[in-house]
Design a protein around this motif. Structure first.
Motif, PDB file in Angstrom:
ATOM      1  N   SER A 149     -47.544 -45.689   9.714  1.00 20.17           N
ATOM      2  CA  SER A 149     -47.750 -44.542  10.461  1.00 20.17           C
ATOM      3  C   SER A 149     -48.531 -44.914  11.764  1.00 20.17           C
ATOM      4  O   SER A 149     -48.212 -44.008  12.694  1.00 20.17           O
ATOM      5  CB  SER A 149     -48.926 -43.840   9.456  1.00 20.17           C
ATOM      6  N   PRO A 191     -50.066 -40.029  15.926  1.00 22.51           N
ATOM      7  CA  PRO A 191     -49.413 -39.698  14.751  1.00 22.51           C
ATOM      8  C   PRO A 191     -50.065 -38.556  14.147  1.00 22.51           C
ATOM      9  O   PRO A 191     -51.099 -38.471  13.824  1.00 22.51           O
ATOM     10  CB  PRO A 191     -49.678 -41.020  13.920  1.00 22.51           C
ATOM     11  N   CYS A 192     -49.256 -37.715  13.295  1.00 24.87           N
ATOM     12  CA  CYS A 192     -49.793 -36.576  12.702  1.00 24.87           C
ATOM     13  C   CYS A 192     -49.262 -36.494  11.206  1.00 24.87           C
ATOM     14  O   CYS A 192     -48.114 -36.509  10.931  1.00 24.87           O
ATOM     15  CB  CYS A 192     -49.030 -35.441  13.395  1.00 24.87           C
ATOM     16  N   GLY A 193     -50.114 -36.117  10.175  1.00 30.53           N
ATOM     17  CA  GLY A 193     -49.822 -36.011   8.859  1.00 30.53           C
ATOM     18  C   GLY A 193     -50.235 -34.707   8.663  1.00 30.53           C
ATOM     19  O   GLY A 193     -49.502 -33.498   8.998  1.00 30.53           O
ATOM     20  N   TYR A 200     -63.477 -36.153  13.973  1.00 28.98           N
ATOM     21  CA  TYR A 200     -62.329 -36.937  14.614  1.00 28.98           C
ATOM     22  C   TYR A 200     -62.628 -36.609  15.962  1.00 28.98           C
ATOM     23  O   TYR A 200     -62.200 -37.425  16.843  1.00 28.98           O
ATOM     24  CB  TYR A 200     -61.073 -36.086  14.159  1.00 28.98           C
ATOM     25  N   ILE A 211     -57.877 -44.318  11.446  1.00 28.77           N
ATOM     26  CA  ILE A 211     -58.501 -43.047  12.206  1.00 28.77           C
ATOM     27  C   ILE A 211     -59.282 -42.076  11.262  1.00 28.77           C
ATOM     28  O   ILE A 211     -60.020 -41.233  11.772  1.00 28.77           O
ATOM     29  CB  ILE A 211     -57.306 -42.227  12.747  1.00 28.77           C
ATOM     30  N   LYS A 212     -58.635 -41.854   9.741  1.00 30.42           N
ATOM     31  CA  LYS A 212     -59.177 -41.147   8.972  1.00 30.42           C
ATOM     32  C   LYS A 212     -60.778 -41.264   8.712  1.00 30.42           C
ATOM     33  O   LYS A 212     -61.345 -40.485   8.253  1.00 30.42           O
ATOM     34  CB  LYS A 212     -58.459 -41.130   7.666  1.00 30.42           C
ATOM     35  N   GLY A 221     -49.256 -42.380   5.380  1.00 28.34           N
ATOM     36  CA  GLY A 221     -50.440 -41.611   5.811  1.00 28.34           C
ATOM     37  C   GLY A 221     -49.889 -40.269   6.638  1.00 28.34           C
ATOM     38  O   GLY A 221     -50.713 -39.211   6.742  1.00 28.34           O
ATOM     39  N   LEU A 222     -48.370 -40.196   6.685  1.00 21.93           N
ATOM     40  CA  LEU A 222     -47.739 -39.008   7.338  1.00 21.93           C
ATOM     41  C   LEU A 222     -47.078 -38.365   6.334  1.00 21.93           C
ATOM     42  O   LEU A 222     -46.406 -37.224   6.954  1.00 21.93           O
ATOM     43  CB  LEU A 222     -47.078 -39.614   8.600  1.00 21.93           C
ATOM     44  N   GLY A 257     -52.705 -33.072   9.833  1.00 18.07           N
ATOM     45  CA  GLY A 257     -53.050 -32.634  11.642  1.00 18.07           C
ATOM     46  C   GLY A 257     -54.492 -32.681  11.816  1.00 18.07           C
ATOM     47  O   GLY A 257     -54.842 -32.642  12.985  1.00 18.07           O
ATOM     48  N   GLY A 258     -55.360 -33.261  10.735  1.00 10.55           N
ATOM     49  CA  GLY A 258     -56.845 -33.274  11.138  1.00 10.55           C
ATOM     50  C   GLY A 258     -57.147 -33.969  12.315  1.00 10.55           C
ATOM     51  O   GLY A 258     -57.811 -33.790  13.291  1.00 10.55           O
ATOM     52  N   ALA A 259     -56.707 -35.194  11.914  1.00 12.97           N
ATOM     53  CA  ALA A 259     -57.178 -36.347  13.028  1.00 12.97           C
ATOM     54  C   ALA A 259     -56.646 -36.113  14.176  1.00 12.97           C
ATOM     55  O   ALA A 259     -57.312 -36.079  15.315  1.00 12.97           O
ATOM     56  CB  ALA A 259     -56.700 -37.744  12.520  1.00 12.97           C
ATOM     57  N   PRO A 260     -55.278 -35.809  14.492  1.00 16.28           N
ATOM     58  CA  PRO A 260     -54.700 -35.763  15.881  1.00 16.28           C
ATOM     59  C   PRO A 260     -55.096 -34.521  16.349  1.00 16.28           C
ATOM     60  O   PRO A 260     -55.641 -34.214  17.593  1.00 16.28           O
ATOM     61  CB  PRO A 260     -53.161 -35.496  15.487  1.00 16.28           C
ATOM     62  N   THR A 314     -53.618 -39.192   0.948  1.00 16.24           N
ATOM     63  CA  THR A 314     -52.420 -40.124   0.700  1.00 16.24           C
ATOM     64  C   THR A 314     -52.584 -41.442   0.917  1.00 16.24           C
ATOM     65  O   THR A 314     -51.851 -42.332   0.887  1.00 16.24           O
ATOM     66  CB  THR A 314     -51.334 -39.774   2.132  1.00 16.24           C
ATOM     67  N   THR A 367     -53.267 -46.117  14.382  1.00 14.89           N
ATOM     68  CA  THR A 367     -54.298 -45.195  13.459  1.00 14.89           C
ATOM     69  C   THR A 367     -54.547 -46.078  12.099  1.00 14.89           C
ATOM     70  O   THR A 367     -55.493 -45.361  11.497  1.00 14.89           O
ATOM     71  CB  THR A 367     -53.236 -43.704  13.148  1.00 14.89           C
ATOM     72  N   GLY A 368     -54.121 -47.126  11.906  1.00  8.10           N
ATOM     73  CA  GLY A 368     -54.439 -47.807  10.749  1.00  8.10           C
ATOM     74  C   GLY A 368     -53.704 -49.131  10.575  1.00  8.10           C
ATOM     75  O   GLY A 368     -52.820 -49.357  11.211  1.00  8.10           O
TER      76      GLY A 368
HETATM   77  C1  PLP Z   1     -52.668 -44.587   9.213  1.00  7.36           C
HETATM   78  C2  PLP Z   1     -52.641 -42.905   9.562  1.00  7.36           C
HETATM   79  N1  PLP Z   1     -52.137 -42.332  10.637  1.00  7.36           N
HETATM   80  C3  PLP Z   1     -52.338 -41.013  10.764  1.00  7.36           C
HETATM   81  C4  PLP Z   1     -52.893 -40.198   9.815  1.00  7.36           C
HETATM   82  C5  PLP Z   1     -52.605 -38.815  10.421  1.00  7.36           C
HETATM   83  O1  PLP Z   1     -53.867 -37.821  10.133  1.00  7.36           O
HETATM   84  P1  PLP Z   1     -53.780 -36.430   9.723  1.00  7.36           P
HETATM   85  O2  PLP Z   1     -53.447 -36.280   8.148  1.00  7.36           O
HETATM   86  O3  PLP Z   1     -55.018 -36.013   9.661  1.00  7.36           O
HETATM   87  O4  PLP Z   1     -53.012 -35.717  10.615  1.00  7.36           O
HETATM   88  C6  PLP Z   1     -52.989 -40.534   8.729  1.00  7.36           C
HETATM   89  C7  PLP Z   1     -53.478 -39.909   7.639  1.00  7.36           C
HETATM   90  O5  PLP Z   1     -54.016 -40.355   6.419  1.00  7.36           O
HETATM   91  C8  PLP Z   1     -52.999 -42.224   8.663  1.00  7.36           C
HETATM   92  O6  PLP Z   1     -53.533 -42.701   7.261  1.00  7.36           O
END
Ligand code: PLP
Length: 422
Positions: A375, A266-268, A237, A106-107, A328-329, A270-273, A157, A399-400
């Motif tokens: 993640s 899924p949120c790390g 995104y 997703i990134k 990633g989170l 927060g940018g992508a979600p 990450t 997301t990955g």
């Molecule tokens: C596989 C995966 N899912 C979700 C996310 C979450 O994205 P964000 O960090 O923008 O919230 C990441 C972030 O690196 C990720 O690698």
């Protein structure tokens, strides 16, 4: 003890929670926000301008558009209903950013977009490019030489670094990726193979970002991609929402008051979600409900929103270690930009245990033959947590995963199976 205090206590004791965002506003609030629908359209147009270049550099894409499939996962829905002993009303789909072309996560949506925008700005400033040129010329040796005078840096990450490393190196930029301690070894190796300089930090993600930012301050030809604050990443995104709208249309699905859309992200940091939620709200207004999913050991967005302290919190302030297999989170402090927006737009956040992630990773492998990283399965729990009706459409955002080495992946599948058989 009120609702927020009770949930806070559960978060601190690392129990999985479901938090409903009582501060959510209706979609009219979008009008008050700094970014607009026109900004999303502008980002989409920029990606179209770059399509001839992407097609040339990455022939595996469809006409230079980097996109992932949307698939219905009926067998996984049955597995979820059985495992969690709960009926899921409506249809369940998976948005497979796990198989997003070029960078496999997703990134890449934000990361690739921001690097392309930066390249466009530099080339236009030097009169080497104009908006109606065929952008495939950017792969000429002359441009590679030009971009090699500039540096790009990012803290990550893992997956953001991968996407930025891959596209920056393909264009000719010098690229440095500051990796947090959670970043997996194979992601660092892959990046080095692609030509990026990888700097390893023994601290967490926030520190890796800080180091990257510092490095760029010293060099006026260096550009820092700031996952905690960047509007360009966020808009990159958000374009996913326009693409998803078309994919749903192709499936003959209309979202309206009687056919609601539920999306689990899924949120790390927060940018992508956050960016995707922003885009979805512009398109589907109040007929879309967005939920974020975080590990029980890294609930940074949840703590930021629940306490109202936003980006000033770190999970360690609450005695939480920020250690999770969902690399990633594994983020301790949420994005300031996203906190402000998510506070008003998202329906809620839930947390999930690492063991549960492995079980879901195993189940999606068995039921749908889909390969994801830990993640990426966090969203799959969502449909079991909300009350929907039979007209509802649920989308778990995977997301990955595409690039996870087979031996490591097989170990994770095995671990999931063991946990299920316990
Ligand atoms: C596989 C995966 N899912 C979700 C996310 C979450 O994205 P964000 O960090 O923008 O919230 C990441 C972030 O690196 C990720 O690698």
């Amino acid at each position: 003890m009120n609702y927020e205090e009770r949930i806070l206590e559960e978060i601190i004791s690392l129990q999985p929670v479901f938090w409903e965002n009582k501060k959510k506003k209706d979609s009219n609030v979008l009008k008050e926000m700094e970014l607009s629908y026109e900004d999303i359209i502008d980002a989409e147009k920029r990606l179209r301008r770059f399509a001839p270049l992407i097609k040339k550099l990455f022939p595996e894409t469809e006409d230079g558009i980097i996109e992932s499939p949307l698939i219905e996962i009926c067998d996984m829905k049955d597995e979820l209903e059985e495992l969690y002993n709960k009926d899921i009303n409506g249809r369940l789909f998976l948005k497979c950013d796990s198989h997003l072309k070029v960078a496999g996560s997703i990134k890449a949506r934000g990361g690739i977009y921001e690097v392309l925008k930066h390249a466009e700005n530099l080339a236009i400033k030097e009169n080497l490019l104009s908006l109606d040129d065929d952008y495939s010329k950017l792969s000429d040796e002359k441009f590679k030489k030009f971009f090699s005078n500039y540096k790009i840096a990012v803290g990550s990450t893992g997956n953001l670094g991968l996407s930025i490393g891959i596209i920056s190196a393909a264009l000719g930029f010098k690229v440095t990726v500051h990796m947090s301690r959670d970043a997996k070894e194979w992601k660092k190796n892959l990046l080095r193979q692609k030509g990026a300089v990888v700097i390893e930090h023994s601290e967490d993600y926030s520190k890796a970002v800080e180091k990257g930012r510092e490095e760029c301050l010293k060099d006026d030809r260096a550009y820092f991609i700031d996952d905690e604050n960047s509007k360009d990443l966020f808009l990159g995104y958000s374009v996913a929402a326009l693409r998803l709208f078309n994919q749903l249309k192709k499936e003959g699905i209309t979202i309206d008051e009687k056919h609601k859309l539920y999306v689990y992200l899924p949120c790390g940091v927060g940018g992508a979600p956050g960016g995707i939620t922003f885009g979805l709200k512009h398109i589907f207004k109040d007929n879309v409900h967005c939920y974020f999913a975080e590990p029980t050991h890294s609930p940074c967005m949840l703590l930021g929103l629940l306490t109202g302290r936003h980006s000033s919190i770190h999970v360690k302030d609450y005695g939480i270690d920020n250690i999770t297999e969902a690399d990633g989170l594994a983020v301790g402090s949420p994005s300031k930009l996203v906190c402000k927006i998510a506070d008003k737009l998202i329906d809620g956040i839930y947390t999930i245990d690492d063991d549960e992630l492995f079980k879901l990773l195993f189940l999606i492998n068995q039921s749908e033959k889909i390969k994801v990283e830990p993640s990426a399965v966090a969203g799959l729990l969502g449909p079991t947590m909300v009350n929907s009706d039979e007209n509802s459409i649920h989308i778990a955002w995977a997301t990955g995963g595409l690039f996870v080495p087979e031996n490591l992946y097989n170990n994770m599948v095995y671990k999931g199976k063991e946990l299920l058989n316990k």
